[in-house]
Design an enzyme around this catalytic site. Sequence first.
Site, mmCIF file in Angstrom:
data_model
loop_
_atom_site.group_PDB
_atom_site.id
_atom_site.type_symbol
_atom_site.label_atom_id
_atom_site.label_comp_id
_atom_site.label_asym_id
_atom_site.label_seq_id
_atom_site.Cartn_x
_atom_site.Cartn_y
_atom_site.Cartn_z
ATOM 1 N N THR A 134 0.870 -1.190 0.000
ATOM 2 C CA THR A 134 0.000 0.000 0.000
ATOM 3 C C THR A 134 0.897 1.227 0.000
ATOM 4 O O THR A 134 1.966 1.206 0.605
ATOM 5 C CB THR A 134 -0.875 -0.012 1.269
ATOM 6 O OG1 THR A 134 -1.901 -0.974 1.101
ATOM 7 C CG2 THR A 134 -1.500 1.348 1.554
ATOM 8 N N GLY A 190 -10.774 -1.353 3.513
ATOM 9 C CA GLY A 190 -9.819 -1.240 4.612
ATOM 10 C C GLY A 190 -9.789 0.164 5.198
ATOM 11 O O GLY A 190 -10.729 0.958 5.046
#
Length: 319
Positions: free
Chosen positions: A182, A212
């Site tokens: 990420t 998320g």
Amino acid sequence: MTQTTSTPHVVREFAGSEDGILLVIHAGAGNRGKHDSPERRAQAEQDLRRALEAGYTLLEQGAPAQDAVCAAIRVMEDAPEFNAGRGAALTSTGLAQMDACLMTDDGEVGAVAGVTTARNPIDAARAVKEQTKHVLFAVPDTAQLESWGVATCEPDYFITPDRQRSLAEAQADGDEWEKHGTIGAVARDAEGHIAAATSTGGITNQLPGRVGDTPLPGCGTYANGESAAVSCTGIGEAFIKATAARQVADRINYGGGRKPGPAAGPPAEGAAAALDDVAAHHGEGGMIVIPAHGRGVLAFNSEMMNRGWRSPDGESVQS
Ligand code: ASP
């Protein structure tokens, strides 16, 4: 110069000076994993340097912090090495469903969740921030994205052989959370304004529709002119439960470092305390923090974090 101090389970590093332009980026935290070769690390470091160059050049030219973080994010979204944009982690059904968020120190924020056709998901987040009165769009379709002027592409563009292999391995042996990649960026511009941006494909083998921490303001991404700009990476569920990014900002603003210890608000203590809370929720990962005034901080409680920073004091990149 980078200084590293280790406390139990939390590595903390410092970036730049108390004031002045500064760009800090991350590209995921976690375990090294079985495919983490020297070649892949070298490629990651090269991509991190390109991202720093793209964002920092803008800061040097006097551009706002949000332009710098978006420029850095776009470079990393385009790099298949990282889990965002092309090369995003795949859901259990083999799709790239991506989340992104951009927040500035005036409290304005835009985010998208589950986007599948925005070529650069951070552009979609910025469009939400600047072109709508809303904060978060779930699954914006191609027509919606194009009405905002966001470049689109086919969902297949994001799917790489490496991520398909990771998905197959996760489904075979449950190895779902190695190093994820990420990406995030925080910046302070020449006028002292700060901004934060984060972009992700989520977690390999996640159920379709899972969202998320990344696009949730205060969880994976946060900026507040009185405290700090924060971008997180790691097991999103734990960062959501800890409201990790906002927690760091509040600890800086109101005081409150790690326990036991004196109440203190410096960013490194705030980050360590927030990561302790993430760990208490059975999560691990890392975060980058730039306070309105003070040095930048890179902190993680996982084995590693891809990371880098650049300021007039120099540059550091580590994978
Ligand atoms: N935080 C991201 C998520 O949970 C994943 C990551 O940072 O690796 O979606």
